[in-house]
Write an enzyme that holds these catalytic residues in place. Sequence first.
Site, PDB file in Angstrom:
ATOM      1  N   ASP A  94       0.866  -1.193   0.000  1.00 29.13           N
ATOM      2  CA  ASP A  94       0.000   0.000   0.000  1.00 29.13           C
ATOM      3  C   ASP A  94       0.893   1.231   0.000  1.00 29.13           C
ATOM      4  O   ASP A  94       2.078   1.159   0.368  1.00 29.13           O
ATOM      5  CB  ASP A  94      -0.907   0.027   1.237  1.00 29.13           C
ATOM      6  N   SER A  95       0.310   2.361  -0.380  1.00 26.00           N
ATOM      7  CA  SER A  95       1.065   3.611  -0.351  1.00 26.00           C
ATOM      8  C   SER A  95       1.412   4.014   1.089  1.00 26.00           C
ATOM      9  O   SER A  95       2.338   4.781   1.297  1.00 26.00           O
ATOM     10  CB  SER A  95       0.237   4.720  -1.000  1.00 26.00           C
ATOM     11  N   CYS A 146      -4.145  -1.495  -2.078  1.00 26.52           N
ATOM     12  CA  CYS A 146      -4.325  -0.062  -2.281  1.00 26.52           C
ATOM     13  C   CYS A 146      -5.191   0.099  -3.526  1.00 26.52           C
ATOM     14  O   CYS A 146      -4.839  -0.417  -4.595  1.00 26.52           O
ATOM     15  CB  CYS A 146      -2.958   0.585  -2.492  1.00 26.52           C
ATOM     16  N   GLU A 195      -4.802   8.642   8.788  1.00 30.82           N
ATOM     17  CA  GLU A 195      -3.392   8.514   9.201  1.00 30.82           C
ATOM     18  C   GLU A 195      -3.123   9.352  10.457  1.00 30.82           C
ATOM     19  O   GLU A 195      -2.201   9.089  11.205  1.00 30.82           O
ATOM     20  CB  GLU A 195      -2.461   8.907   8.052  1.00 30.82           C
ATOM     21  N   CYS A 248     -11.090   2.944  -0.760  1.00 30.17           N
ATOM     22  CA  CYS A 248      -9.711   3.279  -0.395  1.00 30.17           C
ATOM     23  C   CYS A 248      -9.449   2.525   0.895  1.00 30.17           C
ATOM     24  O   CYS A 248     -10.310   2.516   1.793  1.00 30.17           O
ATOM     25  CB  CYS A 248      -9.582   4.782  -0.170  1.00 30.17           C
ATOM     26  N   HIS A 271      -7.760   3.091   3.362  1.00 27.89           N
ATOM     27  CA  HIS A 271      -7.707   3.903   4.587  1.00 27.89           C
ATOM     28  C   HIS A 271      -9.100   4.125   5.192  1.00 27.89           C
ATOM     29  O   HIS A 271      -9.219   4.397   6.380  1.00 27.89           O
ATOM     30  CB  HIS A 271      -7.127   5.293   4.286  1.00 27.89           C
TER      31      HIS A 271
HETATM   32  N1  DGL Z   1      -4.816   3.518   0.559  1.00 23.52           N
HETATM   33  C1  DGL Z   1      -4.861   4.055  -0.750  1.00 23.52           C
HETATM   34  C2  DGL Z   1      -6.056   3.495  -1.494  1.00 23.52           C
HETATM   35  O1  DGL Z   1      -6.564   2.452  -1.152  1.00 23.52           O
HETATM   36  C3  DGL Z   1      -4.887   5.558  -0.883  1.00 23.52           C
HETATM   37  C4  DGL Z   1      -3.924   6.369  -0.103  1.00 23.52           C
HETATM   38  C5  DGL Z   1      -3.156   7.355  -0.961  1.00 23.52           C
HETATM   39  O2  DGL Z   1      -3.732   8.322  -1.460  1.00 23.52           O
HETATM   40  O3  DGL Z   1      -1.973   7.104  -1.111  1.00 23.52           O
HETATM   41  O4  DGL Z   1      -6.492   4.063  -2.467  1.00 23.52           O
END
Ligand code: DGL
Length: 292
Positions: free
Chosen positions: A13-14, A76, A156, A199, A201
């Site tokens: 993931d990012s 992600c 976050e 997403c 997150h």
């Molecule tokens: N967790 C990432 C997703 O599922 C997004 C976070 C980011 O913008 O890097 O899209």
Amino acid sequence: MDSNSRLPIGLFDSGMGGLTVFKALAKRLPGEDLLYLGDTARLPYGTKGRDTIIRYTLSAAQKLVDMGVKMLVIACNTATAAALPALREHFAPLPVLGVVEPGSQAAAEASRNGRILVLATEATINGGAYQQAITRIRPDAVVLTRACNLFVSLAEEGWMNGPLVEGIIRRYLEGLFDAPDNKTANDAALLPDTLVLGCTHYPLLQDALRQVVGPDVHIVDSAATTAEFVARELNTLHLLHPDRATADSDATGKHLGQSHFLTTDHVARFIRTGGLFLGRKMTESEVTLVDL
Ligand code: DGL
């Protein structure tokens, strides 16, 4: 049995969001070793251009592949939406799974009226991956979308509840759930009945989202569905860990495999924030700083 079956599953993931998928995988496949990479130095991906996201995702995935993994799970949505075909081509025959297909499948099955709202990053929405995947599975679906860039920062930061968070959610969802004053059964039927957390997150904001959208909207978190897809794929490819394949049925729900985490920046922050996503304390020995 495939000779790679003892290798870990690599998750990417990012940042921390993919830890929601990590948690679901550890629960669904407690016998598997898991290696997670969060590219925290380059987060967020969601506001970046497609070519940049593909380049970053390929280099992060290469790190996991170099360390030895039997499957890549792109935990992600942004990276999945932009880079899944490139990853599959680049790392073939390594199996590469994303989160968009499982999330779309779950949403298409859950919705009664076919009106599905996808919340995701700007890049995911603009790329159209969810819109395409959902209508492929369910051609009658009407897919509504909203890019909610601030949600990643809120998650976050560990700001998951309260009036401020709900206010931001309300602002992003403006107009979507407002039934007209003289609401009729027909008007109500046009409101989305399913909301996709597009997403990784966003599951952290699920309680606050629930406060805003009310009890009747079905909220889809693709983590559990992705874990199911991974389990099925490992089984089909004879890649389940040979010594612990029966751990599937372990009733304790405890993860029996090894887990390790890689981050591209700031180990202390990864430990602090990662704990919020995993719902448990993380220790320094579990996390390694890497350069891509
Ligand atoms: N967790 C990432 C997703 O599922 C997004 C976070 C980011 O913008 O890097 O899209």
